[in-house]
Motif scaffolding. Structure first.
Motif, PDB file in Angstrom:
ATOM      1  N   LEU A 299      13.582  23.039  67.007  1.00 17.65           N
ATOM      2  CA  LEU A 299      13.490  22.063  65.541  1.00 17.65           C
ATOM      3  C   LEU A 299      13.432  23.255  64.173  1.00 17.65           C
ATOM      4  N   GLY A 300      12.597  23.405  64.865  1.00 20.30           N
ATOM      5  CA  GLY A 300      12.006  23.960  63.028  1.00 20.30           C
ATOM      6  C   GLY A 300      12.698  24.989  62.142  1.00 20.30           C
ATOM      7  N   GLY A 301      13.155  26.272  63.155  1.00 20.26           N
ATOM      8  CA  GLY A 301      14.369  27.245  62.539  1.00 20.26           C
ATOM      9  C   GLY A 301      15.090  27.302  62.353  1.00 20.26           C
ATOM     10  N   THR A 302      15.684  25.326  63.004  1.00 17.77           N
ATOM     11  CA  THR A 302      17.079  25.569  62.212  1.00 17.77           C
ATOM     12  C   THR A 302      16.784  24.040  60.987  1.00 17.77           C
ATOM     13  N   LEU A 303      15.841  23.439  60.699  1.00 13.32           N
ATOM     14  CA  LEU A 303      15.482  22.506  60.285  1.00 13.32           C
ATOM     15  C   LEU A 303      15.111  24.087  58.844  1.00 13.32           C
ATOM     16  N   ILE A 304      14.842  25.184  59.181  1.00 12.40           N
ATOM     17  CA  ILE A 304      14.091  26.617  58.010  1.00 12.40           C
ATOM     18  C   ILE A 304      15.389  26.436  57.537  1.00 12.40           C
ATOM     19  N   VAL A 305      17.509  26.252  57.847  1.00 16.57           N
ATOM     20  CA  VAL A 305      18.061  26.729  57.582  1.00 16.57           C
ATOM     21  C   VAL A 305      18.164  25.117  56.560  1.00 16.57           C
TER      22      VAL A 305
END
Length: 407
Positions: A299-305
């Motif tokens: 989730l953190g990785g996609t929310l960085i995007v």
């Protein structure tokens, strides 16, 4: 980064950025502190929600009104008066036990008297730097404000849980007074005078750029609020994972703003940047179907995007507003945009809350994706309403008056 270093070497820029960030730091603390305090005193989240709603309504009403007052009575007078009333309201709310309706009245007063620091500083910026530096300055401002949303909730939660909700609210009062005084006493605030607007109240919304900025700001912040609700629902209020994931969301925004702040802003800039937000949030929603339990790293990785597009989109919003109105109307214009963002935050949280109750946390992320997608559609359909700022001065339109000519 060279352009930002040059910007911060400009006399007064670093000081006014630091002062306004400190003065606005309570914005990231007040809602959460009021929620925790009223729930602690009354034992009811429903009562806390009512007080918080009254505070938000006050803030939404105050935005354009107090911002316009700065052109009538001057920035320092309006900022000083609102600061004193707001600080007193929060202090009384912290120290005096009363019935819920009385708390709601105090919350409303605190919201109505929220100092219009954001409108003031964005009105000051065009007077501090050259036209070439203004767009990067708006990008830097939009990026650095993420510091508020990363640190403030953490600080106030720690104080409220370790020392109590009364000390937490009193800490807000101290920062409000200290940061507000620093900003009000800054030389730049005293040097810049906003001319009295000759237009009737609300007429600035007839400017396409201001109306588009208000609507898109509502949708963009609505998406962010829905994401926040979804993250909390995914990991629980007390989960460290929720704070970690939301921090990554803000870090993405900070990085995006700093990385893309120098890129010239054409009519399609908003659509491209909101497109990144929409894609990132859609990936976040889709990722929940890949694991049995929500994975904070995924989730953190996609929310960085998703975050990469937020500060750059806000920078476009601020720059297009500045470039589209007369200097005397800039403060009110930013006030309306702030009100749109407050409405978006409330709407996004409410819609996400209903969907979380109905289908679980994934509903909040799809709601966020829908908010962002509608913002993207608006940016594409009304692309002609966005000014082309490539190679153009983003400063406000000068106020002019008729000059008598002897013939």
């Amino acid at each position: 980064m060279a352009s930002y270093r040059e910007l911060l070497r400009t006399p007064g820029v670093g000081r006014i950025i630091a002062a306004q960030l400190t003065a606005r730091f309570p914005n990231g603390m007040t809602s959460l502190a009021i929620l925790l305090h009223i729930e602690h005193v009354t034992g009811s989240y429903g009562a806390a929600g009512l007080v918080l709603a009254a505070t938000s309504i006050g803030q939404a009403i105050a935005g354009p009104v107090t911002s316009r007052w700065m052109g009538i009575w001057g920035m320092r007078r309006v900022l000083s008066l609102t600061l004193a009333v707001c600080a007193l309201s929060i202090a009384v709310l912290a120290l005096v036990e009363m019935a819920v309706p009385a708390y709601m009245v105090l919350g409303l007063v605190a919201g109505l008297s929220t100092p219009p620091v954001q409108s003031a500083v964005r009105t000051i910026y065009p007077k501090l730097v050259t036209s070439r530096q203004l767009t990067p300055l708006f990008s830097l401002d939009a990026s650095l404000q993420e510091i508020i949303w990363i640190l403030a909730p953490v600080v106030i939660t720690l104080v409220a849980t370790q020392a109590g909700t009364v000390p937490a609210l009193l800490l807000i009062v101290v920062i409000l007074i200290g940061g507000g005084a620093w900003f009000i006493l800054s030389p730049e605030v005293g040097r810049v005078r906003i001319p009295r607007s000759r237009r009737s109240f609300g007429k600035v919304l007839t400017k396409p750029a201001v109306l588009l900025g208000t609507v898109i700001g509502l949708l963009l912040i609505g998406a962010c609020a829905a994401v926040e609700a979804g993250v909390v629902a995914s990991f629980g209020h007390g989960g460290l994972e929720a704070g970690f994931v939301l921090a990554l969301f803000s870090v993405g925004s900070l990085a995006g703003g700093l990385a893309f702040g120098h890129i010239p802003m054409g009519p399609w800039a908003m659509a491209r940047r909101i497109g990144i937000v929409t894609l990132g949030i859609a990936l976040t929603a889709g990722s929940l179907y890949l694991t049995v339990e929500p994975n904070p790293w995924l989730l953190g990785g996609t929310l960085i995007v998703a975050g990469i597009g937020i500060a750059p989109a806000l920078a476009v919003l601020f720059a297009m507003t500045s470039a589209s109105v007369k200097f005397s109307d800039t403060a009110e214009a930013y006030g309306w945009i702030g009100t749109g963002q407050l409405i978006g935050a409330a709407t996004g949280s409410a819609v996400a809350g209903f969907l979380i109750d109905g289908v679980g946390s994934v509903g909040a992320y799809w709601a966020a994706a829908a908010f962002a997608a509608v913002g993207l559609i608006v940016a594409v359909v009304f692309v002609r309403g966005f000014p082309d700022l490539r190679g153009r001065d983003a400063s406000p339109i000068p106020d002019t008056e008729p000059v008598p000519v002897i013939t």
